[in-house]
Motif scaffolding. Structure first.
Motif, PDB file in Angstrom:
ATOM      1  N   LYS A  24      -0.671  -7.226   8.496  1.00 48.58           N
ATOM      2  CA  LYS A  24       0.247  -6.259   9.589  1.00 48.58           C
ATOM      3  C   LYS A  24       1.689  -6.311   8.926  1.00 48.58           C
ATOM      4  N   ASP A  25       2.088  -7.340   8.399  1.00 48.77           N
ATOM      5  CA  ASP A  25       3.378  -7.551   7.661  1.00 48.77           C
ATOM      6  C   ASP A  25       3.598  -6.982   6.462  1.00 48.77           C
ATOM      7  N   SER A  26       2.658  -6.262   6.083  1.00 48.04           N
ATOM      8  CA  SER A  26       2.930  -5.337   4.550  1.00 48.04           C
ATOM      9  C   SER A  26       3.571  -4.172   5.065  1.00 48.04           C
ATOM     10  N   PRO A  27       4.536  -3.824   4.090  1.00 52.08           N
ATOM     11  CA  PRO A  27       5.480  -2.631   4.184  1.00 52.08           C
ATOM     12  C   PRO A  27       4.587  -1.248   3.944  1.00 52.08           C
ATOM     13  N   ILE A  28       3.190  -1.447   3.732  1.00 48.14           N
ATOM     14  CA  ILE A  28       2.396  -0.251   3.619  1.00 48.14           C
ATOM     15  C   ILE A  28       1.847   0.041   5.173  1.00 48.14           C
ATOM     16  N   VAL A  29       1.594  -1.139   5.947  1.00 52.20           N
ATOM     17  CA  VAL A  29       1.192  -0.995   7.358  1.00 52.20           C
ATOM     18  C   VAL A  29       2.359  -0.573   8.191  1.00 52.20           C
ATOM     19  N   GLU A  30       3.702  -1.158   7.633  1.00 53.36           N
ATOM     20  CA  GLU A  30       4.612  -1.066   8.429  1.00 53.36           C
ATOM     21  C   GLU A  30       5.204   0.672   8.523  1.00 53.36           C
ATOM     22  N   ALA A  31       4.782   1.048   7.422  1.00 56.60           N
ATOM     23  CA  ALA A  31       5.034   2.411   7.262  1.00 56.60           C
ATOM     24  C   ALA A  31       4.120   3.362   7.762  1.00 56.60           C
ATOM     25  N   GLY A  32       2.873   2.884   8.380  1.00 57.88           N
ATOM     26  CA  GLY A  32       1.772   3.721   8.815  1.00 57.88           C
ATOM     27  C   GLY A  32       1.489   3.039  10.269  1.00 57.88           C
ATOM     28  N   ASP A  33       0.282   2.521  10.425  1.00 55.06           N
ATOM     29  CA  ASP A  33       0.092   1.997  12.109  1.00 55.06           C
ATOM     30  C   ASP A  33      -0.771   0.681  11.910  1.00 55.06           C
ATOM     31  N   ALA A  34      -0.402  -0.358  12.558  1.00 55.91           N
ATOM     32  CA  ALA A  34      -1.309  -1.591  12.349  1.00 55.91           C
ATOM     33  C   ALA A  34      -2.519  -1.481  13.433  1.00 55.91           C
ATOM     34  N   ASN A  35      -2.428  -0.405  14.345  1.00 59.37           N
ATOM     35  CA  ASN A  35      -3.804  -0.133  15.313  1.00 59.37           C
ATOM     36  C   ASN A  35      -4.761   0.679  14.641  1.00 59.37           C
ATOM     37  N   GLN A  36      -5.980   0.302  14.443  1.00 57.60           N
ATOM     38  CA  GLN A  36      -7.015   1.047  13.384  1.00 57.60           C
ATOM     39  C   GLN A  36      -8.104   1.311  14.559  1.00 57.60           C
TER      40      GLN A  36
END
Length: 276
Positions: A248-260
């Motif tokens: 969740k803390d990845s900048p990749i996820v922060e640029a996207g969405d942690a809810n899948q």
């Protein structure tokens, strides 16, 4: 949104697949065949009973993405296995202890296809193979799977969960319950890590990040299986996962969405073999 287009395509795919499957069994096709409900499966001298099928699944374009796409999906499960000297695993309606193979496939992630990933290294196709074990009672089950990943990502990945089970009719089985997934640091780094050079290539848009292994997501999942004809099934499943921890803390996820979210629909058939 892309998910609407994907869902429409999935409906057309499944609709055509169900029509083809029905034509193979009935001619002409009777949408309400006057056939008795199936009795409990008789294993007899059979050593290996398994289910194979195909369907479509709507899922995020990559882990942590906010846009969705549709992909084909294989349906593979082991219902019963008898091994001389070791005993039998599984049984009628899948109740009891079961053990079998667990597979997963993650398609190539081409970073140039996504604005939020532009500048990152591509990740080749990843293949996962391992084992799944479960224990099922009449109205509940627990399960766990561990797989080794190789290809684009390497390491260990797996999931655990539990389900409540309902059988409104002899043909219909419903399951729902909590799930969690985990992964080793090498696997996490492939999909959620950002090296110093990758950060530079993104112009600093994504900061360097080195995730550790651990729990990757928690969520809930539900599934339904309906036996349309003897040994032929329609399968539906849906899930919600929340990326947690270092994922969740990845900048990749922060640029996207942690809810899948995912939604799958397909058809499958039961097969049996006498091995010994």
């Amino acid at each position: 949104m892309r998910i609407l287009t994907a869902a429409t395509g999935l409906a057309l795919l499944v609709g055509s697949s169900l029509g083809a499957a029905a034509a193979d069994v009935y001619a002409p096709y009777d949408p309400n065949p006057a056939a008795p409900a199936p009795a409990a499966y008789d294993y007899g001298d059979t050593d290996f009973v398994f289910i194979l099928g195909i369907g479509g699944i709507v899922l995020p374009e990559f882990e942590g993405a906010e846009d969705y796409e549709i992909r084909p999906q294989a349906i593979v499960s082991v219902e019963y296995l008898s091994i001389p000297g070791l005993g039998a695993f599984g049984g009628p309606d899948g109740r009891g202890f079961s053990i079998g193979p667990s597979f997963n496939y993650v398609g190539e992630r081409d970073s140039s296809d996504f604005d939020e990933l532009d500048g990152l290294d591509d990740v080749d196709d990843t293949f996962e193979a391992g084992f799944k074990a479960s224990y099922e009672w009449e109205h509940a089950e627990i399960y766990g799977a561990v797989r080794y990943a190789f290809g684009g990502a390497e390491g260990v990945v797996g999931d655990i969960g539990a389900n409540l089970i309902a059988r409104p009719t002899e043909r219909l089985v419903l399951k729902a319950g909590p799930t969690a997934s985990f992964a080793s640091s090498d696997y996490m780094d492939a999909y959620f890590g950002v090296s110093t050079s990758e950060s530079f290539n993104t112009g600093g848009r994504l900061a360097p990040y080195d995730p550790d292994g651990g729990f990757k997501s928690v969520g809930v999942a539900a599934s339904a299986r309906y036996e349309v004809f003897t040994d032929w099934f329609v399968n539906a499943d849906a899930s919600y996962d929340r990326l947690v921890g270092d994922a969740k803390d990845s900048p990749i996820v922060e640029a996207g969405d942690a809810n899948q979210f995912t939604f799958g629909l397909g058809i499958s058939k039961r097969f049996s073999l006498d091995l010994w």
